[in-house]
Scaffold this active site. Structure first.
Site, PDB file in Angstrom:
ATOM      1  N   CYS A  65       0.872  -1.175   0.000  1.00 45.76           N
ATOM      2  CA  CYS A  65       0.000   0.000   0.000  1.00 45.76           C
ATOM      3  C   CYS A  65       0.911   1.228   0.000  1.00 45.76           C
ATOM      4  O   CYS A  65       2.114   1.083  -0.259  1.00 45.76           O
ATOM      5  CB  CYS A  65      -1.005  -0.015   1.159  1.00 45.76           C
TER       6      CYS A  65
HETATM    7  C1  RB5 Z   1      -4.558   4.908   1.610  1.00 39.57           C
HETATM    8  O1  RB5 Z   1      -5.675   4.193   1.980  1.00 39.57           O
HETATM    9  C2  RB5 Z   1      -3.390   4.730   2.550  1.00 39.57           C
HETATM   10  O2  RB5 Z   1      -3.854   4.829   3.870  1.00 39.57           O
HETATM   11  C3  RB5 Z   1      -2.684   3.400   2.362  1.00 39.57           C
HETATM   12  O3  RB5 Z   1      -2.213   3.266   1.069  1.00 39.57           O
HETATM   13  C4  RB5 Z   1      -1.486   3.165   3.262  1.00 39.57           C
HETATM   14  O4  RB5 Z   1      -0.521   4.147   3.099  1.00 39.57           O
HETATM   15  C5  RB5 Z   1      -1.758   2.831   4.648  1.00 39.57           C
HETATM   16  O5  RB5 Z   1      -0.856   2.410   5.381  1.00 39.57           O
END
Ligand code: RB5
Length: 171
Positions: A65
Site C-alpha cells: 500500500c
Molecule cells: C490509503 O488508503 C493509505 O492509507 C494506504 O495506502 C497506506 O498508506 C496505509 O498504510
C-alpha cells in the site's frame, strides 16, 4: 514459485510493475488486485493475499500500500501469516531467514522500484533457516494471535526473557 500479491488503489500501478517483475523472473503470480485507481479498503487485499499463503495456494505473499503499514498490519492478523514491513535488503534477509516471514509488506510510495526489486529478490531467494530457538520463538509469536493463550498470563514470556538474560540470543 507461486506468489500471491495484493495492493490498494494508491499503488496499483506500482503493483503492476512488481507483477511484471515477478513474471519476468519466471514466477507464477496470483494477482488479487486491486486492479484500478478507485478508492478501496486495503485490509481486503491484505487478508486475501495472506489467506492464499496460509492455505497453500501460494508459496509466498507480497502486499503493497502507500506506506505499507496498513496492508501489512491487516495481513498479519491472518492466523499462520508471518509478515514484515520491509524497507531494506538486510531486513528482508533477516525476516525470511530467522523468522520465516511468508508475507512481505512494501510501501510503494516510500520505497523506490529498484530497491523494492532488490528486497523482493532477497525475500524470494533466502531460505528459512530453522533452529531449535527460532522455531520456538516463531511458535510463540504465532500463538499470540490466539489472544486467550497470552491474555492474563504474566509468565507468557518468561522462558524467552530468561534466555535473553543468559545472553543466548544475539541480535
Ligand atoms: C490509503 O488508503 C493509505 O492509507 C494506504 O495506502 C497506506 O498508506 C496505509 O498504510
Amino acid at each position: 514459485m507461486v506468489i500471491s500479491i495484493g495492493c490498494d488503489h494508491i499503488v496499483t500501478n506500482i503493483k503492476n510493475e512488481v507483477v511484471n517483475y515477478l513474471t519476468s523472473k519466471g514466477h507464477k503470480v496470483i494477482d488479487n488486485g486491486t486492479s484500478n485507481l478507485v478508492r478501496t479498503h486495503y485490509p481486503i487485499y491484505g487478508k486475501l493475499t495472506a489467506e492464499q499463503v496460509v492455505n497453500g495456494e501460494a508459496d509466498l505473499g507480497i502486499v503493497i500500500c502507500g506506506t505499507g503499514v496498513g496492508i501489512t498490519n491487516s495481513a498479519t492478523k491472518i492466523k499462520g501469516a508471518r509478515t514484515a514491513l520491509v524497507r531494506d535488503v538486510e531486513t528482508a534477509r533477516y525476516s525470511r531467514e530467522q523468522l520465516g516471514i511468508n508475507v512481505l509488506g512494501l510501501g510503494g510510495r516510500i520505497t523506490g522500484m529498484g530497491l523494492m526489486e532488490n528486497i523482493i529478490d532477497v525475500f524470494l531467494e533466502t531460505e528459512f533457516n530453522p533452529t531449535e530457538e527460532n522455531k520456538k520463538l516463531i511458535a510463540q509469536l504465532d500463538s499470540l494471535i490466539d489472544n486467550d493463550l497470552a491474555n492474563g498470563d504474566d509468565h507468557f514470556f518468561d522462558e524467552f526473557i530468561e534466555k535473553w538474560d543468559k545472553g543466548l540470543y544475539h541480535d
